[in-house]
Enzyme design. Sequence first.
Site, mmCIF file in Angstrom:
data_model
loop_
_atom_site.group_PDB
_atom_site.id
_atom_site.type_symbol
_atom_site.label_atom_id
_atom_site.label_comp_id
_atom_site.label_asym_id
_atom_site.label_seq_id
_atom_site.Cartn_x
_atom_site.Cartn_y
_atom_site.Cartn_z
ATOM 1 N N CYS A 151 1.014 -1.713 0.115
ATOM 2 C CA CYS A 151 -0.076 0.077 -0.066
ATOM 3 C C CYS A 151 0.687 1.256 0.003
ATOM 4 O O CYS A 151 0.798 1.974 -0.643
ATOM 5 C CB CYS A 151 -1.390 -0.014 1.782
ATOM 6 S SG CYS A 151 -0.388 -0.256 2.730
HETATM 7 N N1 LIG Z 1 -4.753 -3.618 4.680
HETATM 8 C C1 LIG Z 1 -3.769 -3.867 4.396
HETATM 9 O O1 LIG Z 1 -4.454 -2.760 3.723
HETATM 10 C C2 LIG Z 1 -3.125 -3.743 3.047
HETATM 11 C C3 LIG Z 1 -3.220 -5.681 3.216
HETATM 12 N N2 LIG Z 1 -1.937 -6.110 2.461
HETATM 13 C C4 LIG Z 1 -1.548 -7.278 2.516
HETATM 14 O O2 LIG Z 1 -2.807 -8.697 2.052
HETATM 15 C C5 LIG Z 1 -2.691 -9.738 2.959
HETATM 16 C C6 LIG Z 1 -3.707 -9.409 3.928
HETATM 17 O O3 LIG Z 1 -4.506 -8.227 4.150
HETATM 18 P P1 LIG Z 1 -5.556 -8.332 4.793
HETATM 19 O O4 LIG Z 1 -6.633 -8.683 4.746
HETATM 20 O O5 LIG Z 1 -5.233 -6.397 6.058
HETATM 21 O O6 LIG Z 1 -5.723 -9.094 6.743
HETATM 22 P P2 LIG Z 1 -6.178 -9.281 7.631
HETATM 23 O O7 LIG Z 1 -5.476 -9.597 9.010
HETATM 24 O O8 LIG Z 1 -7.441 -8.473 7.200
HETATM 25 O O9 LIG Z 1 -6.367 -11.078 7.137
HETATM 26 C C7 LIG Z 1 -5.811 -11.634 6.689
HETATM 27 C C8 LIG Z 1 -6.405 -13.341 7.310
HETATM 28 O O10 LIG Z 1 -5.556 -14.214 6.404
HETATM 29 C C9 LIG Z 1 -6.089 -15.362 7.606
HETATM 30 N N3 LIG Z 1 -4.861 -16.219 8.273
HETATM 31 C C10 LIG Z 1 -4.167 -14.615 8.741
HETATM 32 N N4 LIG Z 1 -2.869 -15.920 9.512
HETATM 33 C C11 LIG Z 1 -2.661 -17.252 8.691
HETATM 34 C C12 LIG Z 1 -1.895 -18.392 8.527
HETATM 35 N N5 LIG Z 1 -0.362 -18.419 9.264
HETATM 36 N N6 LIG Z 1 -2.044 -18.925 7.363
HETATM 37 C C13 LIG Z 1 -3.480 -19.433 6.551
HETATM 38 N N7 LIG Z 1 -4.535 -17.985 7.327
HETATM 39 C C14 LIG Z 1 -3.765 -16.900 7.583
HETATM 40 C C15 LIG Z 1 -7.093 -14.947 7.915
HETATM 41 O O11 LIG Z 1 -8.599 -15.699 8.541
HETATM 42 P P3 LIG Z 1 -8.388 -17.318 9.185
HETATM 43 O O12 LIG Z 1 -8.018 -16.180 10.858
HETATM 44 O O13 LIG Z 1 -10.011 -16.878 9.271
HETATM 45 O O14 LIG Z 1 -7.969 -18.434 9.001
HETATM 46 C C16 LIG Z 1 -7.255 -13.289 8.117
HETATM 47 O O15 LIG Z 1 -8.261 -13.451 8.160
HETATM 48 C C17 LIG Z 1 -1.414 -9.736 4.027
HETATM 49 O O16 LIG Z 1 -0.513 -10.130 3.142
HETATM 50 C C18 LIG Z 1 -0.956 -7.865 4.163
HETATM 51 O O17 LIG Z 1 0.034 -7.776 4.345
HETATM 52 C C19 LIG Z 1 -1.671 -4.810 0.988
HETATM 53 C C20 LIG Z 1 -1.888 -4.405 0.926
HETATM 54 C C21 LIG Z 1 -2.261 -3.137 2.126
HETATM 55 C C1 LIG Z 2 -0.781 0.642 9.212
HETATM 56 C C2 LIG Z 2 -0.031 -0.230 8.869
HETATM 57 O O1 LIG Z 2 0.330 -1.007 10.114
HETATM 58 N N1 LIG Z 2 0.147 -0.893 7.947
HETATM 59 C C3 LIG Z 2 0.825 -1.872 7.725
HETATM 60 C C4 LIG Z 2 0.558 -1.884 6.230
HETATM 61 C C5 LIG Z 2 1.618 -2.910 5.438
HETATM 62 C C6 LIG Z 2 0.437 -4.523 4.322
HETATM 63 O O2 LIG Z 2 -0.435 -4.190 4.655
HETATM 64 O O3 LIG Z 2 1.323 -4.030 3.172
HETATM 65 P P1 LIG Z 2 1.962 -5.548 3.198
HETATM 66 O O4 LIG Z 2 1.708 -6.207 2.203
HETATM 67 O O5 LIG Z 2 3.659 -5.217 2.507
HETATM 68 O O6 LIG Z 2 2.650 -6.303 4.669
HETATM 69 C C7 LIG Z 2 2.155 -1.875 7.865
HETATM 70 O O7 LIG Z 2 3.115 -1.583 8.503
HETATM 71 O O8 LIG Z 2 2.102 -3.371 7.644
#
Ligand SMILES: NC(=O)C1=CN([C@@H]2O[C@H](COP(=O)(O)OP(=O)(O)OC[C@H]3O[C@@H](n4cnc5c(N)ncnc54)[C@H](OP(=O)(O)O)[C@@H]3O)[C@@H](O)[C@H]2O)C=CC1
Ligand SMILES: CC(=O)N[C@@H](CCC(=O)OP(=O)(O)O)C(=O)O
Length: 337
Positions: A151
Amino acid sequence: MTVRVGILGATGYTALELLKILVRHPEVEVTALTTRQEDRPHLSAIHPQFHKVLDLHLENWGPQEVAQRCDCVFGCLPHAASASVIPEFLEAGLKVVDLSADYRLNDPAVYTQWYGGEHPDAERMKTTVYGLPELFREGIAEAQLVANPGCYPTGVSLALAPLLKNGLIRADGIIADCKSGVSGAGRTPKLGTLYPECNESFSAYGVGTHRHMPEIEQNLTVYSGKQASVIFTPHLVPMDRGILSTCYALPDQDASEKELLALLEETYASEPFVRVRSDLPATKHVSGTNFCDITVRRVKDRVLTISAIDNLIKGASGAAVQNFNLMYGFAETTALL
Ligand SMILES: NC(=O)C1=CN([C@@H]2O[C@H](COP(=O)(O)OP(=O)(O)OC[C@H]3O[C@@H](n4cnc5c(N)ncnc54)[C@H](OP(=O)(O)O)[C@@H]3O)[C@@H](O)[C@H]2O)C=CC1
Ligand SMILES: CC(=O)N[C@@H](CCC(=O)OP(=O)(O)O)C(=O)O
């Protein structure tokens, strides 16, 4: 053509935003949603937004069960967990858009330095296509696996890369000062994102150590051909969503503000999701959209860029659908405008 789509990690925030977009996508049928939970929760119990919209259960399925039901998966898992399953989907012939950080960097040694541990799929990460179409469109349409950008790197790279490539700013001494809403940290509970911890508070974190620093430097270096050095400092802001990035760079040529703006306007003239503007971007102007708003200013001896994105849309799920559209030959804006 209907593409059968699965979402891995469907309980999270990026999955929620993906689903909101995909239910409007005319060429998509969502056929699999995964969780580690064993009790097959209904989607509307996890994301009440989908009550009477999508009648699906989340399943604790492995790659084989998902692959039987899908043509393409979006990986919404944490880094490391993602790369431990994605190779199986690729071997089963599926296309994959990975929202985690696992395939973004192209050097396994840099991955180990910033993420710790050996990369589980190091050979593949070296050649995976990085899905930021406005800067690196080549290869996305043909790719089986696309690494969706981080992001913070999205907002920072879109603002700085054209200025660097065209010799308007120097590659050294760049500062990226960024602020994110709390959804950036995901839905998985953590102490720092509890309401009393982050509400009415504004704090820096990951100073000098955040893993998006090498991703930003990689983007700027690959795009411009110049070795970029960036100090990136993220901050947590008590709002739900959005990232505002203010970047400071030293000019390489004495270009006026008008010339800097013109260069950005020309670079992104045909890009539907980058809006170069003369007024100041704000997260509210892009909230819920796939836009990145950018402006540039000359202040004393510096060039400043200011950009705004929605971390969950252009910073994650919107960008993922943009990549999906390119991979399947659909109009790039499908379900996003
Ligand atoms: N939030 C953001 O703004 C952004 C996020 N990302 C990336 O996108 C991905 C998802 O982010 P986000 O949706 O915010 O994360 P969340 O924490 O909201 O969701 C992640 C999901 O992955 C599952 N999970 C967690 N740990 C494990 C594990 N060890 N093995 C398998 N499943 C697992 C969980 O589902 P359950 O517990 O139901 O199994 C959980 O709901 C991450 O890699 C994050 O870094 C990238 C850009 C921006
Ligand atoms: C506010 C906040 O905690 N932001 C996350 C954004 C990272 C993210 O979601 O990106 P990746 O897919 O690279 O993990 C952080 O700084 O880790």
